[in-house]
Write an enzyme that holds these catalytic residues in place. Structure first.
Site, PDB file in Angstrom:
ATOM      1  N   GLY A 113       0.824  -1.005  -0.145  1.00  0.00           N
ATOM      2  CA  GLY A 113      -0.357   0.212  -0.249  1.00  0.00           C
ATOM      3  C   GLY A 113       0.953   1.227   0.053  1.00  0.00           C
ATOM      4  CB  SER A 114       0.919   3.751  -1.682  1.00  0.00           C
ATOM      5  OG  SER A 114       2.034   2.824  -1.680  1.00  0.00           O
ATOM      6  CG  ASN A 115       0.445   6.216   3.530  1.00  0.00           C
ATOM      7  OD1 ASN A 115      -0.274   5.457   3.859  1.00  0.00           O
ATOM      8  ND2 ASN A 115       1.920   6.073   4.029  1.00  0.00           N
TER       9      ASN A 115
END
Length: 764
Positions: free
Chosen positions: A230-232
């Site tokens: 996931g990433s932000n």
């Protein structure tokens, strides 16, 4: 043998003047104090040539291993451990799809990949020492072709997203029954939407009536013993930032692979001047960069770009049924070479929907895959040169028309003070029931009905609040005109980033580091609340009391954080046992590489079930009983070390298991780190593997849009892929502390620790 000396002696020269065949004009390469290559060429063609050359200087072994993984040839180097992934790559025909796509590219994109390949090959032919990995393997680099870059890019996003959730629920259906619709990632109680930005919604939970055809097909196909990163990222408008300019920041999350999937880079010519994260093996800057006018970054959007079909086969699996007629099955055989073993042969079967990826067609049923990544010609690489020239957020979004290799939340900001978000993806039109389970392949009721137009994709320009946040959270509500997705990550990280951005001081490049480092866990708070409602005895009660008083922060120095994870792992194991779902490990439908682990899926589903007190999968027991049992289990072997030590990642080179005597050189050391998969500082664990961090931010970045010298970044290891290089892991300490270093962009500010001049080969 002195492997450290071997690694040092394998380093290519990075200073002086080289004369290179195929180069048309001079190129300057400045490497800064972190070993990051800043490349300046006189033409677009030479820029891509030099990018290929420099990528090969730093990362040739990584590039070739990723190419071999894409083409189903990694077992030639890695041994039997690479076979399953190679078999899947052959089934999917990554090579054939990539060659097809290369043939359809625009003249500009084709010239780009060919120039890049020529640069790689020029380095291979330059006579430098072989990297230590080639020496260990007694191998020599193979030449690069333009289409190999497409194969590498396809492999890095291969089957990300929905396919694994569908396979998981298919395997779980005979065990879970109607409760199978609860087996999805936690929604945090209510989802946070990207569009309308900041709105909330409940997820649609399918009823078995909605899925009746799929359920019937899966139950018919079930084996008799079937019950057995996931990433932000975020953008801050000029009006909301502390600088009076837009700020764009974030961190891509993936499993820790060595070397890093990304390499910091800077590429300039008269047509563009771009700095950001490059993908070794791929020209341009597909994910994270700025070109002096607009900056861009991505997170995984979790759009549903894969469909799984239950196929019905005749005797001998010569034909597959479709709308009452038996259609011939295409068959081919593939031979996979394996280091240290005899080659293995596989047979690939394909129906109109795609290749069989799980199950045995000879038993009458199997699962096939139809994926956007393979079904039709993809022109993602046409986007890459267009992105480098884009002058604004709208122009950048238009430049990505046709991108389909993997779906992204593309967030951008420009020097005209605009910010925006686009779902960059190609998504087929079909019913949302396709999102839950494999669907019947023989009825014709679940076929694709064309594509969602680029103009109809969700997009956001300059929202009223001046903030855009994405963290793999839900894109749109269920009433969006087109079906986009079923599964996504919980909204915890997105909510937390949005909350932190309410503090004015954090709406800056410097403040981005504080956000990156945040370790507050909302799920931990939810567990604490639930534990407050029960009582236990003895050591279990002491643990419950300790957790109830804990602040739910996954700090590296916190022993309570380590004990929370021990308790949650114990609860997940208990849940797997009483539900019967843990016994699905090894189910043939969960077998496609890298495989689906029931414990991982249950780790993510558990918080929502506990919050709702949903005992439908507990076979007569209740959550309070499981909570007490988990406390007792965790208390029996209570961690005494702080969380950071237990969570410390182990960076393992792909060859260190084969050559353990060289592992001390190949495997760089790591620092203790905090956070977990629920926090913004998202150093996540994988439940079956225990508390050690297995994935996290491959990089962290913050762009000060328009005042580019204020931008900052770091990567989890270093710029070089050579174990003997001083830049193999020299950024790790900075990264582990969630800090960043200046991103030097203006050429007058780039202080070269090493300079190399590349010139065309002399005639004669």
């Amino acid at each position: 043998m002195d492997f450290a000396e071997m690694a040092r002696n394998a380093l290519p020269p990075l200073e002086g003047t080289l004369h290179i065949a195929g180069l048309q004009g001079p190129v300057e390469v400045r490497r800064d104090g972190l070993g990051i290559a800043h490349i300046r060429a006189g033409s677009v063609r030479d820029a891509f040539f030099a990018q290929g050359f420099c990528h090969a200087q730093d990362r040739l072994f990584q590039m070739e291993l990723n190419r071999r993984r894409a083409l189903g040839r990694s077992a030639e180097w890695l041994g039997a451990g690479g076979f399953a992934a190679d078999a899947l790559a052959r089934q999917l025909d990554v090579a054939g799809a990539s060659q097809r796509d290369a043939a359809a590219l625009s003249d500009e994109a084709r010239a780009m990949i060919e120039a890049y390949a020529a640069g790689v090959n020029a380095f291979i032919a330059s006579g430098v020492p072989r990297a230590i990995e080639y020496q260990l393997l007694d191998a020599t680099p193979e030449p690069w072709e333009g289409w190999h870059s497409i194969a590498v890019m396809r492999r890095l996003g291969l089957l990300m997203g929905s396919v694994w959730f569908k396979l998981w629920r298919a395997a779980a259906l005979p065990v879970a029954g109607e409760a199978v619709t609860s087996l999805r990632y936690d929604d945090g109680g209510v989802d946070l939407l990207l569009l309308p930005h900041g709105a909330e919604t409940q997820r649609w939970r399918a009823a078995l009536d909605d899925l009746a055809p799929a359920v019937a097909a899966l139950m018919e196909a079930a084996a008799p013993d079937a019950t057995g990163g996931g990433s932000n990222n975020w953008a801050v408008s000029a009006a909301m930032s502390t600088t009076g300019r837009p700020v764009l920041a974030g961190d891509p999350h993936r499993v820790f692979e060595l070397p890093n999937m990304y390499a910091q880079g800077h590429l300039a010519c008269p047509e563009f001047d771009v700095i950001g994260l490059t993908v070794p093996g791929v020209p341009g800057f597909p994910h994270f960069a700025q070109n002096g006018r607009v900056a861009w970054c991505v997170t995984h959007g979790f759009a549903d770009i894969h469909d799984v079909y239950v196929e019905r086969f005749d005797a001998g699996a010569q034909h597959a049924l479709f709308q009452g007629a038996w259609e011939p099955v295409r068959r081919r055989r593939e031979t996979i070479a394996i280091r240290g073993e005899a080659p293995r042969e596989i047979e690939v079967l394909e129906t109109r929907h795609g290749p069989v990826i799980a199950g045995d067609p000879l038993r009458g049923h199997a699962l096939t895959l139809k994926s956007v990544q393979f079904a039709e010609t993809d022109l993602s690489f046409d986007c890459l040169p267009r992105m480098l020239r884009a002058g604004s957020v709208p122009a950048l979004f238009e430049s990505t028309r046709g991108w389909g290799l993997i779906d992204h939340n593309l967030v951008a900001a420009d020097t005209q003070h605009s910010i925006g978000w686009l779902l960059r993806a190609r998504i087929p039109k079909r019913g949302r029931e396709n999102g839950w389970l494999p669907v019947p392949g023989w009825t014709g009721d679940h076929e694709w009905q064309g594509w969602i137009a680029h103009e109809d994709m969700p997009v956001l320009h300059d929202p009223a609040g001046g903030l855009i946040v994405t963290a793999n959270n839900r894109i749109v509500a269920e009433d969006f005109p087109e079906y986009l997705l079923t599964d996504c990550h919980p909204p915890y990280r997105a909510r937390r980033v949005m909350a932190l951005l309410q503090e004015a001081a954090l709406r800056s490049p410097k403040g981005a580091a504080t956000i990156h480092a945040d370790v507050q866990s909302q799920p931990a708070r939810d567990f604490i609340t639930r534990l407050a409602a029960i009582r236990s005895e003895g050591a279990a009660e002491a643990l419950r009391t300790e957790l109830a008083a804990w602040d739910a922060r996954m700090e590296a120095h916190s022993v309570s954080a380590a004990r929370y994870i021990a308790f949650r792992l114990a609860l997940t194991r208990r849940f797997a046992q009483v539900s019967g779902l843990g016994a699905l490990a090894g189910h043939p439908w969960l077998a496609p590489a890298p495989g689906v682990a029931p414990l991982t899926q249950l780790w993510w589903a558990l918080p929502a079930l506990l919050r709702a007190d949903d005992a439908s999968l507990l076979n007569g027991t209740d959550w309070d009983s499981l909570l007490r049992e988990a406390l007792t289990e965790a208390a029996a072997e209570l961690p005494s070390q702080p969380w950071g030590e237990l969570h410390r990642p182990r960076f393992t080179h792909p060859l260190s298991a084969l050559f353990p005597e060289a592992a001390s050189v190949l495997d760089p050391p790591s620092e203790p780190i905090g956070g977990d998969g629920d926090t913004v500082f998202a150093n996540g664990l994988i439940a079956p593997l225990g508390p050690r961090a297995q994935y996290g931010a491959l990089s962290r970045y913050a762009f000060d849009v328009g005042a580019w010298e204020n931008s900052r970044w770091s990567v989890f290891l270093g710029a070089s892929g050579h174990p003997g290089s001083p830049h193999y892991a020299d950024q790790h300490t900075t990264w582990a502390a969630a800090q960043m270093t200046p991103m030097r962009y203006a050429w007058e500010h780039i202080e070269a620790a090493q300079t190399q001049l590349l010139h065309p080969a002399r005639e004669g």
